[in-house]
Design an enzyme around this catalytic site. Sequence first.
Site, PDB file in Angstrom:
ATOM      1  N   ASP A 125      -4.685   3.732  13.867  1.00 58.17           N
ATOM      2  CA  ASP A 125      -3.880   4.224  12.426  1.00 58.17           C
ATOM      3  C   ASP A 125      -4.452   5.935  12.346  1.00 58.17           C
ATOM      4  O   ASP A 125      -4.917   6.704  13.514  1.00 58.17           O
ATOM      5  CB  ASP A 125      -3.422   3.419  11.619  1.00 58.17           C
ATOM      6  CG  ASP A 125      -5.036   3.365  10.196  1.00 58.17           C
ATOM      7  OD1 ASP A 125      -5.694   3.906  10.964  1.00 58.17           O
ATOM      8  OD2 ASP A 125      -4.969   2.813   9.688  1.00 58.17           O
ATOM      9  N   ARG A 134       0.876  -1.175   0.167  1.00 64.96           N
ATOM     10  CA  ARG A 134       0.513   0.373   0.129  1.00 64.96           C
ATOM     11  C   ARG A 134       0.638   1.113  -0.272  1.00 64.96           C
ATOM     12  O   ARG A 134       1.302   1.844   1.077  1.00 64.96           O
ATOM     13  CB  ARG A 134      -1.390   0.411   1.044  1.00 64.96           C
ATOM     14  CG  ARG A 134      -1.996   0.949   1.251  1.00 64.96           C
ATOM     15  CD  ARG A 134      -2.128   1.189   2.646  1.00 64.96           C
ATOM     16  NE  ARG A 134      -3.629   2.220   2.767  1.00 64.96           N
ATOM     17  CZ  ARG A 134      -4.453   2.981   4.530  1.00 64.96           C
ATOM     18  NH1 ARG A 134      -4.381   1.865   5.189  1.00 64.96           N
ATOM     19  NH2 ARG A 134      -5.636   3.951   3.424  1.00 64.96           N
TER      20      ARG A 134
END
Length: 532
Positions: A444, A165
Amino acid sequence: MSSHPALEGVRITGAMQPGYETILTPEALAFVAQLHRMYEPTRQSLLRARAQRQAWINEEGFIGFAPEYSAIRDDRTWAVRPAPADLADRRVEITGPCDRKMVINALNSGARCFMACLEDASAPTWDVMVQGQVNLRDAVAGTISLEDKGKSYKLNDKTAVLICRPRGWHLDEAHMIVDGERVAGAIFDFGLYFFHNAKVLLAKGSGPYFYLPKLEHSLEARLWNNVFISAQSMLSLPLGTIRATVLIETLPGAFMAEEILYELRDHITALNCGRWDYIFSYIKTFQADSTKLLPDRAAVTMSVPFMAAYAAHVVRVCHRRGAHAMGGMSAFIPVKDDEAANEKAFAAVTADKEREAKLGHDGTWVAHPGLVPVAMAVFDRLMPTPNQLHVIPPGEATLDDLVTPPPGPRTLAGLANNINVGIGYVAAWLRGQGAVPLHNLMEDAATAEISRTQLWQWRKAGAKLDSGETVDAALISRVTEEQLDAWKQAVGDNFFATGKYKDAAELFRTLVLADRLEPFLTNPAYEYHFAK
């Protein structure tokens, strides 16, 4: 390094640690620089379009499904390219940052795939980004190992499929300069990973697979598709070698899910419900609309109507076009030496994954190896086939379905939790840590973004809490000081003094109290702390 003939106009300003020269080779940097020169003007125009679109929404309101793309949505004849063999069954994926231990443990976790995250689960320091590339290169080669505190870590014979990612289009890499311009973090991350690993992965029967974050428009997907076409051509690889999964984690992106699939139809296998960033994007999109205030973050679950409609919409769109629909992240993580807390966490994860499997998702995410068996048991029980492409949820999503806010509490405790988690996450991020366990949840960057934007919107709207208090600058400042003290009590004086908590609180409070809503907190934070 810029003395190499292929690197005219290229400068690396980050410190070169041992081993970095094996990633930042002249050939790899020339590859990244070429992609930058081809596509940076388009990236910048798309970022300007984002700002213009938000300004229009603030003044005129949200438009919903774009009428100019109705032909793509109405044409039932097109479909995406079928998934490669090792992405046909993705029932449980684990996600996390790219530090060496995490990479080994995630690949060994028993999950079908590992999304190695150079974006929201990583703080974008120069060392984190380049060391992440070293670790992923070694993982692809099968040579990654680690000796740590008397323990040895190495890969099992059977490992998860690796998916990288890269950073979103909005983020720069300040330490690679081409022709006087910073390279996009997305191009830096994608280019280095693809250049070093594509052919090795293909030789092993896999391929270069990517998760694409934060897309807001199909033209942003078109940009990725063009980058893919060029990158494959530059390495003499055929069209369709690269396979992408796009995170539908913005509200504008949800309304263009079908168009995003269409633009990437030669290179895409799936969409993913990035639920936490989606909540952040909902708040950001409706930042000027006082009728769209959400309740406390804890009350915005996947079962509330607008989130349930979003998940069903993604599954419906994917399966009509032959793409997989991946579920999102349950934030619960195992709690060491606390059986009761673990039972509660496992039950919550089980319920979340049952909801996804019954809706028609083809797989899901977990944040901890200990949760892989929990999620796997659910999907093994409810999804006996490799995927559920045959399941199409009934109905169609309407504008109201996707944007009507749910009722729920708006409390002082919720406000305090936003500030507490915001401070705790940003402090860890400033210390170089992107995925952070806080209060038995894995957080996150999306966590801090929900907290920040919700407080900003509540303040701008003069929202009333259930206790009768008005959310204003004075209340936010007072609770910030209280939560800063709570963190001091929790971590002790010594770590508090060195752990960036005061810096985090000041940055968080400044952004919450700003006149203009900053699109991403990571941009100003990066400039202040990591871009030097």
